[in-house]
Design an enzyme around this catalytic site. Structure first.
Site, PDB file in Angstrom:
ATOM      1  N   LYS A   1       0.839  -1.201   0.000  1.00 26.29           N
ATOM      2  CA  LYS A   1       0.000   0.000   0.000  1.00 26.29           C
ATOM      3  C   LYS A   1       0.884   1.266   0.000  1.00 26.29           C
ATOM      4  O   LYS A   1       2.102   1.172   0.233  1.00 26.29           O
ATOM      5  CB  LYS A   1      -0.927  -0.038   1.217  1.00 26.29           C
ATOM      6  CG  LYS A   1      -1.949  -1.201   1.182  1.00 26.29           C
ATOM      7  CD  LYS A   1      -2.760  -1.243   2.474  1.00 26.29           C
ATOM      8  CE  LYS A   1      -3.841  -2.305   2.442  1.00 26.29           C
ATOM      9  NZ  LYS A   1      -4.564  -2.400   3.734  1.00 26.29           N
TER      10      LYS A   1
ATOM     11  N   TYR B   1     -11.967  -4.008  -3.079  1.00 26.34           N
ATOM     12  CA  TYR B   1     -12.536  -4.430  -1.793  1.00 26.34           C
ATOM     13  C   TYR B   1     -13.915  -5.063  -1.948  1.00 26.34           C
ATOM     14  O   TYR B   1     -14.275  -5.961  -1.188  1.00 26.34           O
ATOM     15  CB  TYR B   1     -12.544  -3.267  -0.785  1.00 26.34           C
ATOM     16  CG  TYR B   1     -11.152  -3.046  -0.221  1.00 26.34           C
ATOM     17  CD1 TYR B   1     -10.584  -3.970   0.647  1.00 26.34           C
ATOM     18  CD2 TYR B   1     -10.392  -1.947  -0.588  1.00 26.34           C
ATOM     19  CE1 TYR B   1      -9.296  -3.804   1.134  1.00 26.34           C
ATOM     20  CE2 TYR B   1      -9.100  -1.761  -0.106  1.00 26.34           C
ATOM     21  CZ  TYR B   1      -8.566  -2.700   0.761  1.00 26.34           C
ATOM     22  OH  TYR B   1      -7.285  -2.542   1.240  1.00 26.34           O
TER      23      TYR B   1
ATOM     24  N   ARG C   1      -0.661 -14.543   4.524  1.00 27.63           N
ATOM     25  CA  ARG C   1      -1.447 -13.861   5.575  1.00 27.63           C
ATOM     26  C   ARG C   1      -0.722 -13.979   6.920  1.00 27.63           C
ATOM     27  O   ARG C   1      -0.671 -13.020   7.692  1.00 27.63           O
ATOM     28  CB  ARG C   1      -2.848 -14.481   5.711  1.00 27.63           C
ATOM     29  CG  ARG C   1      -3.731 -14.303   4.503  1.00 27.63           C
ATOM     30  CD  ARG C   1      -4.472 -13.011   4.484  1.00 27.63           C
ATOM     31  NE  ARG C   1      -5.513 -12.933   5.484  1.00 27.63           N
ATOM     32  CZ  ARG C   1      -6.348 -11.908   5.570  1.00 27.63           C
ATOM     33  NH1 ARG C   1      -6.260 -10.897   4.710  1.00 27.63           N
ATOM     34  NH2 ARG C   1      -7.268 -11.876   6.502  1.00 27.63           N
TER      35      ARG C   1
ATOM     36  N   THR D   1      -4.804  -7.672  10.911  1.00 21.38           N
ATOM     37  CA  THR D   1      -5.190  -6.381  10.317  1.00 21.38           C
ATOM     38  C   THR D   1      -4.711  -5.156  11.114  1.00 21.38           C
ATOM     39  O   THR D   1      -4.248  -4.181  10.529  1.00 21.38           O
ATOM     40  CB  THR D   1      -6.731  -6.319  10.196  1.00 21.38           C
ATOM     41  OG1 THR D   1      -7.162  -7.462   9.454  1.00 21.38           O
ATOM     42  CG2 THR D   1      -7.189  -5.055   9.509  1.00 21.38           C
TER      43      THR D   1
ATOM     44  N   ARG E   1       3.544  -6.653   9.557  1.00 21.64           N
ATOM     45  CA  ARG E   1       2.803  -5.548  10.185  1.00 21.64           C
ATOM     46  C   ARG E   1       3.243  -5.362  11.635  1.00 21.64           C
ATOM     47  O   ARG E   1       3.389  -4.226  12.114  1.00 21.64           O
ATOM     48  CB  ARG E   1       1.296  -5.819  10.106  1.00 21.64           C
ATOM     49  CG  ARG E   1       0.708  -5.629   8.703  1.00 21.64           C
ATOM     50  CD  ARG E   1      -0.690  -6.210   8.628  1.00 21.64           C
ATOM     51  NE  ARG E   1      -1.391  -5.905   7.384  1.00 21.64           N
ATOM     52  CZ  ARG E   1      -2.558  -6.462   7.046  1.00 21.64           C
ATOM     53  NH1 ARG E   1      -3.127  -7.351   7.846  1.00 21.64           N
ATOM     54  NH2 ARG E   1      -3.141  -6.132   5.914  1.00 21.64           N
TER      55      ARG E   1
ATOM     56  N   ASN F   1      -1.631  -0.271   7.366  1.00 24.53           N
ATOM     57  CA  ASN F   1      -0.968  -1.533   7.727  1.00 24.53           C
ATOM     58  C   ASN F   1      -0.093  -2.089   6.603  1.00 24.53           C
ATOM     59  O   ASN F   1       0.122  -3.293   6.519  1.00 24.53           O
ATOM     60  CB  ASN F   1      -2.011  -2.552   8.207  1.00 24.53           C
ATOM     61  CG  ASN F   1      -3.132  -2.752   7.198  1.00 24.53           C
ATOM     62  OD1 ASN F   1      -3.019  -2.324   6.053  1.00 24.53           O
ATOM     63  ND2 ASN F   1      -4.187  -3.429   7.609  1.00 24.53           N
TER      64      ASN F   1
ATOM     65  N   HIS G   1      -1.808  -5.269   1.498  1.00 21.69           N
ATOM     66  CA  HIS G   1      -3.020  -6.071   1.315  1.00 21.69           C
ATOM     67  C   HIS G   1      -2.574  -7.469   0.918  1.00 21.69           C
ATOM     68  O   HIS G   1      -1.695  -7.620   0.074  1.00 21.69           O
ATOM     69  CB  HIS G   1      -3.917  -5.516   0.201  1.00 21.69           C
ATOM     70  CG  HIS G   1      -4.941  -6.534  -0.214  1.00 21.69           C
ATOM     71  ND1 HIS G   1      -6.080  -6.763   0.517  1.00 21.69           N
ATOM     72  CD2 HIS G   1      -4.947  -7.450  -1.228  1.00 21.69           C
ATOM     73  CE1 HIS G   1      -6.758  -7.752  -0.048  1.00 21.69           C
ATOM     74  NE2 HIS G   1      -6.087  -8.197  -1.103  1.00 21.69           N
TER      75      HIS G   1
ATOM     76  N   GLU H   1      -9.642 -10.850  -7.136  1.00 17.13           N
ATOM     77  CA  GLU H   1      -8.851  -9.622  -6.933  1.00 17.13           C
ATOM     78  C   GLU H   1      -7.766  -9.489  -8.003  1.00 17.13           C
ATOM     79  O   GLU H   1      -7.495  -8.383  -8.481  1.00 17.13           O
ATOM     80  CB  GLU H   1      -8.196  -9.639  -5.548  1.00 17.13           C
ATOM     81  CG  GLU H   1      -9.194  -9.453  -4.409  1.00 17.13           C
ATOM     82  CD  GLU H   1      -8.562  -9.689  -3.041  1.00 17.13           C
ATOM     83  OE1 GLU H   1      -7.348  -9.966  -2.968  1.00 17.13           O
ATOM     84  OE2 GLU H   1      -9.292  -9.602  -2.037  1.00 17.13           O
TER      85      GLU H   1
HETATM   86  P1  ADP Z   1      -6.957  -7.385   5.944  1.00 21.29           P
HETATM   87  O1  ADP Z   1      -6.219  -6.351   5.126  1.00 21.29           O
HETATM   88  O2  ADP Z   1      -6.149  -7.798   7.139  1.00 21.29           O
HETATM   89  O3  ADP Z   1      -7.472  -8.541   5.130  1.00 21.29           O
HETATM   90  P2  ADP Z   1      -9.736  -6.457   6.030  1.00 21.29           P
HETATM   91  O4  ADP Z   1      -9.983  -7.168   4.738  1.00 21.29           O
HETATM   92  O5  ADP Z   1     -10.629  -6.776   7.162  1.00 21.29           O
HETATM   93  O6  ADP Z   1      -8.234  -6.649   6.561  1.00 21.29           O
HETATM   94  O7  ADP Z   1      -9.812  -4.879   5.782  1.00 21.29           O
HETATM   95  C1  ADP Z   1      -9.203  -4.314   4.651  1.00 21.29           C
HETATM   96  C2  ADP Z   1      -8.422  -3.074   5.044  1.00 21.29           C
HETATM   97  O8  ADP Z   1      -9.327  -2.068   5.514  1.00 21.29           O
HETATM   98  C3  ADP Z   1      -7.423  -3.273   6.174  1.00 21.29           C
HETATM   99  O9  ADP Z   1      -6.187  -3.790   5.741  1.00 21.29           O
HETATM  100  C4  ADP Z   1      -7.303  -1.869   6.738  1.00 21.29           C
HETATM  101  O10 ADP Z   1      -6.406  -1.061   5.991  1.00 21.29           O
HETATM  102  C5  ADP Z   1      -8.712  -1.320   6.556  1.00 21.29           C
HETATM  103  N1  ADP Z   1      -9.541  -1.508   7.760  1.00 21.29           N
HETATM  104  C6  ADP Z   1     -10.133  -2.672   8.152  1.00 21.29           C
HETATM  105  N2  ADP Z   1     -10.844  -2.496   9.276  1.00 21.29           N
HETATM  106  C7  ADP Z   1     -10.734  -1.178   9.599  1.00 21.29           C
HETATM  107  C8  ADP Z   1     -11.263  -0.343  10.642  1.00 21.29           C
HETATM  108  N3  ADP Z   1     -12.078  -0.833  11.568  1.00 21.29           N
HETATM  109  N4  ADP Z   1     -10.936   0.957  10.649  1.00 21.29           N
HETATM  110  C9  ADP Z   1     -10.128   1.465   9.702  1.00 21.29           C
HETATM  111  N5  ADP Z   1      -9.620   0.753   8.690  1.00 21.29           N
HETATM  112  C10 ADP Z   1      -9.894  -0.560   8.629  1.00 21.29           C
HETATM  113 MG    MG Z   2      -8.967  -8.596   3.637  1.00 25.04          MG
END
Ligand code: ADP
Ligand code: MG
Length: 205
Positions: free
Chosen positions: A17, A57, A123, A129, A140, A160, A163, A174
């Site tokens: 990112k 997303y 992962r 996350t 992370r 973070n 992705h 994706e």
């Molecule tokens: P991951 O990237 O670990 O798979 P998710 O798919 O749940 O996580 O969410 C996608 C992205 O959205 C996260 O990597 C993060 O950047 C952002 N995100 C997720 N949950 C939150 C939250 N509660 N508040 C702010 N940003 C969030």
């Molecule tokens: Mg995700």
């Protein structure tokens, strides 16, 4: 991946990112996946549009909108606090908007990695996350410390760095948001003989 293919053909989508690029962590991130034995089959530097970020997303659909909200509530509860959002879906929609802004704020490095259990292991190496609670030793966990608390207070996404697809099925969808099939290179990496060949022959002279 189709059921007839060898597990070593599993693919995942990884995106460094904008914060990962700005923190000069591209090399470190690639190194971690490479040293776990995975093969890079496509990559490009992209300046995503907000639309492309949303398409990415929304591959997870309604289920993803709900699950991000549920995950955030659980993190608040663990700290003895309450999520500021009414419902998980409302939280999910807000995250979709802030994620579109986050991902389109600068160049990102999109990559497709291949190998057995690549979705699960990438992962694990990437970490949970929320960097505040991501495992030490994960990317992370080692390189950033952002939290739900700070990101929600400032009405932005959690930064973070990376992705990484959540399932092999999501990965395939994706990948189509970021790459054409012809951009993926089918090649043999010498390491794969040691990782997957049935017999370790060809080592001794
Ligand atoms: P991951 O990237 O670990 O798979 P998710 O798919 O749940 O996580 O969410 C996608 C992205 O959205 C996260 O990597 C993060 O950047 C952002 N995100 C997720 N949950 C939150 C939250 N509660 N508040 C702010 N940003 C969030
Ligand atoms: Mg995700």
């Amino acid at each position: 991946m189709t059921t007839t293919e060898h597990p070593k053909k599993e693919r995942t989508l990884v995106i460094v990112k904008p914060d990962g690029i700005q923190r000069s962590l591209m090399g470190e991130i690639i190194k971690r996946y490479e040293q776990a034995g995975y093969k890079l089959v496509a990559t490009k530097l992209v300046l995503p549009t907000a639309e492309q970020a949303k398409d990415h997303y929304m591959v997870g659909g309604e289920e993803w909108l709900e699950s991000v909200g549920v995950k955030a509530s659980a993190a608040y509860e663990k700290k003895g606090m309450k999520s500021p959002f009414m419902t998980p879906r409302e939280n999910g929609l807000a995250i979709l908007e802030t994620n579109a802004k986050y991902l389109s704020s600068g160049p990102v490095l999109a990559m497709v990695w291949q190998g057995a259990h690549v979705v699960e292991v990438i992962r694990k190496l990437t970490g949970g996350t929320e960097p505040r609670s991501s495992e030490a030793g994960s990317i992370r966990g080692d390189f950033v410390h952002d939290s739900y608390m700070i990101s929600d207070t400032d009405n932005r996404s959690i930064r973070n760095l990376i992705h990484a697809s959540g399932s092999a099925a999501d990965a395939e969808k994706e990948i189509r948001v970021w790459f054409h099939e012809h951009e993926m290179i089918d090649y043999r990496l010498i390491n794969e003989a040691i990782l997957y060949d049935v017999n370790l022959d060809g080592i001794l002279d």
